[in-house]
Design an enzyme around this catalytic site. Structure first.
Site, PDB file in Angstrom:
ATOM      1  N   GLY A   1       0.820  -1.214   0.000  1.00 25.64           N
ATOM      2  CA  GLY A   1       0.000   0.000   0.000  1.00 25.64           C
ATOM      3  C   GLY A   1       0.850   1.258   0.000  1.00 25.64           C
TER       4      GLY A   1
ATOM      5  CE1 TYR B   1      -3.865 -12.911   3.806  1.00 24.79           C
ATOM      6  CE2 TYR B   1      -3.216 -14.784   2.457  1.00 24.79           C
ATOM      7  CZ  TYR B   1      -3.177 -13.430   2.723  1.00 24.79           C
ATOM      8  OH  TYR B   1      -2.465 -12.587   1.907  1.00 24.79           O
TER       9      TYR B   1
HETATM   10  P1  NAD Z   1       1.788  -5.013   5.417  1.00 28.23           P
HETATM   11  O1  NAD Z   1       1.501  -5.621   6.751  1.00 28.23           O
HETATM   12  O2  NAD Z   1       3.105  -4.373   5.191  1.00 28.23           O
HETATM   13  O3  NAD Z   1       0.649  -3.972   5.026  1.00 28.23           O
HETATM   14  C1  NAD Z   1      -0.703  -4.151   5.386  1.00 28.23           C
HETATM   15  C2  NAD Z   1      -1.278  -2.805   5.748  1.00 28.23           C
HETATM   16  O4  NAD Z   1      -2.676  -2.944   6.103  1.00 28.23           O
HETATM   17  C3  NAD Z   1      -0.594  -2.176   6.962  1.00 28.23           C
HETATM   18  O5  NAD Z   1      -0.340  -0.824   6.642  1.00 28.23           O
HETATM   19  C4  NAD Z   1      -1.609  -2.301   8.066  1.00 28.23           C
HETATM   20  O6  NAD Z   1      -1.506  -1.302   9.046  1.00 28.23           O
HETATM   21  C5  NAD Z   1      -2.912  -2.192   7.284  1.00 28.23           C
HETATM   22  N1  NAD Z   1      -4.050  -2.725   8.012  1.00 28.23           N
HETATM   23  C6  NAD Z   1      -4.190  -3.957   8.556  1.00 28.23           C
HETATM   24  N2  NAD Z   1      -5.366  -4.053   9.177  1.00 28.23           N
HETATM   25  C7  NAD Z   1      -5.999  -2.852   9.053  1.00 28.23           C
HETATM   26  C8  NAD Z   1      -7.241  -2.334   9.490  1.00 28.23           C
HETATM   27  N3  NAD Z   1      -8.093  -3.073  10.204  1.00 28.23           N
HETATM   28  N4  NAD Z   1      -7.547  -1.054   9.168  1.00 28.23           N
HETATM   29  C9  NAD Z   1      -6.691  -0.291   8.465  1.00 28.23           C
HETATM   30  N5  NAD Z   1      -5.501  -0.736   8.007  1.00 28.23           N
HETATM   31  C10 NAD Z   1      -5.156  -2.006   8.309  1.00 28.23           C
HETATM   32  O7  NAD Z   1       1.590  -6.193   4.366  1.00 28.23           O
HETATM   33  P2  NAD Z   1       1.479  -6.191   2.757  1.00 28.23           P
HETATM   34  O8  NAD Z   1       2.168  -7.435   2.341  1.00 28.23           O
HETATM   35  O9  NAD Z   1       1.854  -4.902   2.157  1.00 28.23           O
HETATM   36  O10 NAD Z   1      -0.095  -6.440   2.621  1.00 28.23           O
HETATM   37  C11 NAD Z   1      -0.923  -5.742   1.732  1.00 28.23           C
HETATM   38  C12 NAD Z   1      -1.895  -6.702   1.084  1.00 28.23           C
HETATM   39  O11 NAD Z   1      -1.152  -7.623   0.287  1.00 28.23           O
HETATM   40  C13 NAD Z   1      -2.705  -7.549   2.059  1.00 28.23           C
HETATM   41  O12 NAD Z   1      -4.060  -7.577   1.637  1.00 28.23           O
HETATM   42  C14 NAD Z   1      -2.087  -8.923   1.940  1.00 28.23           C
HETATM   43  O13 NAD Z   1      -3.002  -9.964   2.212  1.00 28.23           O
HETATM   44  C15 NAD Z   1      -1.652  -8.921   0.492  1.00 28.23           C
HETATM   45  N6  NAD Z   1      -0.624  -9.895   0.131  1.00 28.23           N
HETATM   46  C16 NAD Z   1       0.642  -9.798   0.620  1.00 28.23           C
HETATM   47  C17 NAD Z   1       1.594 -10.740   0.239  1.00 28.23           C
HETATM   48  C18 NAD Z   1       3.022 -10.701   0.741  1.00 28.23           C
HETATM   49  O14 NAD Z   1       3.771 -11.663   0.546  1.00 28.23           O
HETATM   50  N7  NAD Z   1       3.463  -9.654   1.386  1.00 28.23           N
HETATM   51  C19 NAD Z   1       1.246 -11.772  -0.624  1.00 28.23           C
HETATM   52  C20 NAD Z   1      -0.057 -11.837  -1.099  1.00 28.23           C
HETATM   53  C21 NAD Z   1      -0.976 -10.888  -0.720  1.00 28.23           C
END
Ligand code: NAD
Length: 259
Positions: A20, A155
């Site tokens: 994000g 998840y």
């Molecule tokens: P991250 O933990 O760095 O970022 C997630 C963000 O969501 C954080 O800023 C967190 O504060 C915010 N967040 C969580 N719960 C919240 C809530 N209730 N209200 C407001 N904000 C909230 O992880 P990321 O990897 O950047 O994750 C982003 C998306 O990517 C997620 O949907 C995750 O499922 C998806 N994703 C990540 C990966 C990976 O390997 N990193 C793989 C597949 C999918």
């Protein structure tokens, strides 16, 4: 040169870290005015430092209808409308055997990942309809191509349902010239492990052995948040003007190997 998102107003959820944050920074660099949505004021202020253009800080829990409505209205009030939504906030939550996974743990994952997506789009919708727009949702390889992370049931269900949500609303909103697409990342280097609790998985995990090289394209090296951000900006831009209702995997071929 004109940015790819010049004149657009974008709502980015989960904008304080990982995918994000990288997407918000790239969107801003491409000319968008950005609403950074997160649930920590301190982290929002830190994230704003990476934004070179106009931005507004939106403190909200994505699972709260009241807070999400207020956030969308605040962004539109500040910059006039909303053209783009990147519904990205998410948690891994609890990964555990089914008989150990508690109902409130299930709810927390589904509320954040799925209800949070619905609320972000729902409350931005009156503004998206004003001049058409684009929605991009972050799902995952889990729940769409990969089903072997045993224990990640809540998840994976949330991530699968995000794709169904995107396809339903892509059709519903097409007449308003709103495109809705999904990115499905594989392993990406972010802070996601901080929102992960793994319990007793050795009890249920299948002893599968895959060929060497978990991510074929990079010989196992995870992708970066910036690589995902490039795909998000493409899907938001006019270059993707005929693309809607589709998911795109961004995983270096990982999910073709690990099913
Ligand atoms: P991250 O933990 O760095 O970022 C997630 C963000 O969501 C954080 O800023 C967190 O504060 C915010 N967040 C969580 N719960 C919240 C809530 N209730 N209200 C407001 N904000 C909230 O992880 P990321 O990897 O950047 O994750 C982003 C998306 O990517 C997620 O949907 C995750 O499922 C998806 N994703 C990540 C990966 C990976 O390997 N990193 C793989 C597949 C999918």
């Amino acid at each position: 040169m004109k940015g790819r998102l010049e004149g657009k107003v974008a709502l980015v959820t989960g904008a304080t870290s990982g995918i994000g944050k990288a997407a918000a920074e790239l969107m801003s660099k491409e000319g968008a005015r950005v609403g950074l949505l997160g649930h920590s004021k301190e982290h929002l202020h830190a994230a704003a430092k990476g934004i070179r253009g106009d931005c507004v800080l939106l403190e909200a829990d994505v699972a709260s209808p009241e807070q999400m409505k207020k956030a969308a209205d605040k962004l539109a009030g500040e910059f006039g409308t909303i053209d783009l939504v990147f519904a990205n906030a998410g948690i891994n939550g609890v990964w555990a055997p089914l008989d150990e996974l508690e109902p409130e743990e299930w709810d927390r994952t589904l509320d954040t990942n799925l209800k949070g997506t619905y609320l972000a789009v729902k409350y931005a919708l009156p503004y998206l309809k004003e001049r058409g727009g684009a929605v991009v949702i972050t799902s995952s390889v889990n729940g769409t191509r990969v089903f072997s992370n045993t224990g990640a049931t809540a998840y994976s269900c949330s991530k699968a349902a995000q794709v169904a949500f995107a396809k339903m609303v892509a059709l519903e909103l097409a007449k308003h010239r709103i495109r809705v697409n999904v990115v499905c990342p594989g392993a990406i280097k972010t802070e996601i492990e901080e929102s992960t609790e793994k319990r007793d998985l050795d009890r249920v995990i299948e002893p599968v052995e895959y060929p060497a090289g978990e991510i074929p394209l990079t010989n196992g090296k995870p992708g970066t948040a910036e690589e995902v951000a490039e795909l998000v900006v493409f899907l938001c831009s006019d270059a993707a003007s005929h693309i809607t209702g589709t998911e795109m995997w961004i995983d270096g071929g990982q999910s073709l190997l690990v099913g």
